[in-house]
Design an enzyme around this catalytic site. Structure first.
Site, mmCIF file in Angstrom:
data_model
loop_
_atom_site.group_PDB
_atom_site.id
_atom_site.type_symbol
_atom_site.label_atom_id
_atom_site.label_comp_id
_atom_site.label_asym_id
_atom_site.label_seq_id
_atom_site.Cartn_x
_atom_site.Cartn_y
_atom_site.Cartn_z
ATOM 1 C CG ASP A 99 62.237 37.100 -41.977
ATOM 2 O OD1 ASP A 99 61.882 38.198 -42.447
ATOM 3 O OD2 ASP A 99 62.919 36.290 -42.631
ATOM 4 C CD GLU A 121 58.465 33.577 -46.119
ATOM 5 O OE1 GLU A 121 58.344 33.713 -47.349
ATOM 6 O OE2 GLU A 121 59.105 34.375 -45.407
ATOM 7 C CD GLU A 135 66.255 40.036 -41.413
ATOM 8 O OE1 GLU A 135 66.080 41.123 -42.003
ATOM 9 O OE2 GLU A 135 67.381 39.667 -40.979
ATOM 10 C CG HIS A 212 68.202 44.041 -49.975
ATOM 11 N ND1 HIS A 212 67.982 43.009 -50.840
ATOM 12 C CD2 HIS A 212 67.520 43.732 -48.837
ATOM 13 C CE1 HIS A 212 67.195 42.115 -50.275
ATOM 14 N NE2 HIS A 212 66.907 42.514 -49.054
ATOM 15 N NE ARG A 214 69.651 45.315 -40.890
ATOM 16 C CZ ARG A 214 68.371 44.982 -40.979
ATOM 17 N NH1 ARG A 214 68.027 43.706 -40.907
ATOM 18 N NH2 ARG A 214 67.449 45.873 -41.134
ATOM 19 C CG HIS A 244 67.607 48.563 -50.542
ATOM 20 N ND1 HIS A 244 67.757 49.363 -49.427
ATOM 21 C CD2 HIS A 244 66.600 47.703 -50.251
ATOM 22 C CE1 HIS A 244 66.888 48.999 -48.504
ATOM 23 N NE2 HIS A 244 66.168 47.997 -48.982
#
Length: 384
Positions: A99, A121, A135, A212, A214, A244
């Protein structure tokens, strides 16, 4: 027999960690395929750490990464560069994963050039367009365009069927992350850094932690305060956190989690170090998608610090606790796992719902069947 030209494209560390075994599976079948690996460089150092761990060398690196890159820059640059690459190499099929913006841009370029797209996936969904962002929309778009959809589990299959994808285009393969984890796990492993080699896994309940995403940036303060409180109140707990590289992540980690003798803040780890750390830990705390798969390989309970997940299988199986991003919820759920032996034992004795270590080979065989290169039938993964 005419070989088919296969182009595999990825650009980030998470993609590489799940796709290197796929690259190797295709390159092992030289009787069927001429395989080329293109990396976009959406990640740079972290990407090559994983490639080196698997001994995989890309045929082409588009080197798109720059400082403070925006989603618009990454997507448009990948689209333009992949358009040129596809016109030059003219593959019979383009294989993408997951993604990311690399996946989105490469798929769009493949569609523009009328090249068959294969999505590894496929079918993961939170059913929330902004979690994870961007994503969720990326993976929906790729699934709509793809000619072959490799769904890890039956949950993913049903997501695709509910969206009108034809059943004959979907194959249940299991998760390639399981293949990768099993390949990376080593008995009596020696880590690449002394801090990990000196850990006392018998004295402490080691918690491997990552954070990590966002969409969690605004929640890091509460998340990290919960973790510090857990360590303060449990003298037998030690947290290992490979931080990260994001400046926002590093800022909050430094402000809240530093200067504690039982919180180890490290640079991002190589994949073999990370996999073997998870396999030796007591439990995992993370907002990661991939770690949900990896912790189930090694039967490690996980506290998932997110409001949603595109992989509910481990939660339904009982191996992962969806704690949300609230400070109190993260603290309470982690304390419960640390102190309730029955809860811990239930979570650490769950059949892996994600795979059996054969996903990459299935994918190569399904592509060969698609092109009529083999009559051999390979069984789908029998997920829960």
């Amino acid at each position: 027999m005419n070989k088919k030209k296969v182009m595999i494209v990825f650009g980030t560390r998470p993609e590489a960690s799940k796709m290197c075994t796929v690259v190797k599976a295709f390159k092992n079948h030289t009787e069927w395929f001429e395989t080329q690996l293109v990396v976009t460089g959406q990640h740079k150092e972290q990407l090559y750490q994983v490639l080196d761990s698997f001994g995989v060398i890309p045929d082409l690196d588009l080197e798109i990464m720059k400082e403070n890159q925006s989603l618009a820059y990454v997507t448009s640059t990948i689209l333009q560069k992949m358009d040129s690459v596809l016109k030059t190499f003219n593959p019979d099929i383009l294989i993408v994963h997951g993604d990311t913006q690399t996946t989105f841009g490469a798929t769009l370029a493949g569609y523009f050039n009328k090249i068959a797209v294969c999505h590894v996936e496929a079918g993961l969904r939170t059913h929330n367009n902004y979690s994870p962002w961007p994503e969720e929309i990326n993976r929906k778009f790729v699934d709509d365009v793809a000619d072959l959809l490799f769904a890890p589990t039956k949950v993913n299959l049903h997501n695709l069927l509910n969206e009108g994808i034809k059943r004959e285009h979907i194959y249940i393969t299991g998760q390639t992350a399981v293949d990768a984890s099993l390949e990376m796990k080593v008995q009596n492993y020696t880590y690449s850094i002394d801090e990990l080699n000196n850990l006392n896994f018998e004295k402490y309940k080691i918690i491997t932690m990552t954070a990590h995403r966002r969409e969690n940036y605004e929640h890091f303060e509460g998340m990290f305060k919960a973790i510090r409180k857990i360590v303060d109140e449990n003298k037998d707990v030690l947290v290992v956190y490979p931080v990260h590289l994001s400046p926002i992540v590093r800022k909050w980690a430094s402000e809240i989690l530093s200067n504690h003798d039982r919180i180890m803040l490290l640079a991002p780890l190589d994949l073999p170090d990370m996999i073997n750390l998870i396999s030796n830990s007591y439990m995992v705390m993370s907002d990661s998608g991939g770690l949900q798969e990896e912790c189930t390989v090694f039967n490690k309970p996980m506290v998932l610090m997110r409001d949603t997940t595109e992989q509910p299988e481990a939660i339904e199986a009982g191996a992962v606790c969806l704690a949300g991003v609230d400070e109190a919820s993260i603290y309470e759920n982690t304390q419960r796992i640390l102190h309730d032996v029955d809860v811990y034992n239930r979570m650490s004795n769950v059949k892996n719902p994600f795979g059996d270590g054969k996903a990459s080979e299935r994918i190569a065989h399904y592509v060969a069947q698609y092109f009529g290169l083999t009559d051999h039938i390979i069984e789908a993964f029998d997920s829960l």
